[in-house]
Design an enzyme around this catalytic site. Structure first.
Site, PDB file in Angstrom:
ATOM      1  N   GLY A  34     -60.063  -9.227 129.438  1.00 35.23           N
ATOM      2  CA  GLY A  34     -59.249  -9.002 130.634  1.00 35.23           C
ATOM      3  C   GLY A  34     -58.726  -7.407 130.530  1.00 35.23           C
ATOM      4  O   GLY A  34     -58.944  -6.663 129.458  1.00 35.23           O
ATOM      5  N   THR A  35     -58.332  -6.838 131.633  1.00 35.04           N
ATOM      6  CA  THR A  35     -58.034  -5.441 131.614  1.00 35.04           C
ATOM      7  C   THR A  35     -57.176  -5.169 133.059  1.00 35.04           C
ATOM      8  O   THR A  35     -57.114  -6.272 133.786  1.00 35.04           O
ATOM      9  CB  THR A  35     -59.355  -4.441 131.524  1.00 35.04           C
ATOM     10  OG1 THR A  35     -59.055  -3.109 131.596  1.00 35.04           O
ATOM     11  CG2 THR A  35     -60.035  -4.788 132.869  1.00 35.04           C
ATOM     12  N   THR A  36     -56.966  -4.061 133.159  1.00 38.07           N
ATOM     13  CA  THR A  36     -56.147  -3.518 134.396  1.00 38.07           C
ATOM     14  C   THR A  36     -56.486  -1.999 134.684  1.00 38.07           C
ATOM     15  O   THR A  36     -56.267  -1.300 133.981  1.00 38.07           O
ATOM     16  CB  THR A  36     -54.692  -3.543 134.170  1.00 38.07           C
ATOM     17  OG1 THR A  36     -54.139  -4.963 134.124  1.00 38.07           O
ATOM     18  CG2 THR A  36     -53.990  -3.168 135.888  1.00 38.07           C
TER      19      THR A  36
END
Length: 274
Positions: A34-36
């Site tokens: 996951g990341t943003t």
């Protein structure tokens, strides 16, 4: 244009992906990532922002990675997906941009860069390659043609002058998303990763074309931080780049956790006093 045509090496689909090479590797447990990351265009240029947490399943592999990578003075790329894949393709793309500039004495446009990356990634569609890159940059007003015009054609020793035509209509801010199946999308705002729904929730409410630079920076910081606060796979710090016609400028990495709790205390104090 003169010189050898632009070329790059990609695996042969009949040899590289045949048999067991194309099948997914079985892992003892699902490895979630996951990341943003986000980018948007406004009147003051392009903003690119991202968190700094690299996750491997339920583990924090690294709390201080760099998910925004400069490719040249007017182009940065935000990365999401598999960390190793993203680093590899960023290096390949930077190499191809540099080779193009050496061959043709001018920089490859951002649209051309996105198309090149899309062509290179498309043969890996259906494999375990996981790359999602957002190109955030500014195309400068570069020469588009060079014409030689004779100025004394009647003379045996005729001379010529080189006139450079400028004013390319393709200059200005650009924001293009490219993923590992070869898809290529151009827009004014993109957010990618597991925290993107939270980031979009902030951007959709306050993003406007006529934002000032401080307002745009504050909005990007707020969007990334809100995502890192709610998304388990995003977190730690916020990196932010501002790209204009003069090039990119990187802000100092910030940890907004203390600011968040300070705002919470201020809100509670205001409610109690009111």
């Amino acid at each position: 244009m003169t010189g050898a045509p632009l070329s790059f090496s990609i695996p042969n689909s009949t040899t590289s992906f045949s048999g067991s090479a194309k099948r997914s590797v079985l892992r003892p447990f699902p490895m979630c990532h996951g990341t943003t990351t986000l980018g948007f265009i406004f009147q003051g240029g392009v903003i690119a922002a991202a968190d700094t947490r690299a996750s491997a399943g339920g583990l924090v592999a690294c709390p201080a990675v760099h998910k925004i990578t400069p490719l040249h003075s007017h182009l940065v790329v935000t990365s999401s997906g598999s960390g190793a894949d993203c680093m590899l393709w960023e290096r390949i793309l930077a190499r191809e941009i540099r080779l193009y500039q050496l061959r043709y004495k001018r920089r490859l446009s951002i649209r051309g860069t996105a198309k090149l990356l899309s062509f290179m990634l498309h043969p890996f569609k259906g494999t375990d390659v996981c790359v999602a890159l957002t190109l955030c940059g500014w195309d400068r007003d570069i020469p588009v043609d060079i014409i030689e015009i004779p100025i004394r054609a009647h003379s045996p020793t005729s001379q010529s002058t080189r006139i450079t035509k400028t004013g390319s209509t393709d200059c200005g801010p650009k924001l293009i998303y490219v993923c590992s199946d070869g898809a290529r999308l151009q827009g004014d705002v993109f957010s990618v990763g597991s925290g993107s729904p939270y980031a979009y929730g902030v951007l959709d409410g306050d993003l406007k074309w006529n934002l000032s630079v401080p307002e745009a920076i504050s909005l990007a910081r707020e969007a990334v931080f809100r995502a890192t606060h709610r998304d388990a796979y995003s977190g730690n710090n916020v990196d932010l780049f501002h790209i204009t016609a003069q090039g990119w400028h990187q802000r100092k990495r910030e940890d907004l956790k203390e600011e968040y709790y300070r705002k919470i205390k201020e809100t509670r104090h205001t409610n109690e006093s009111g």
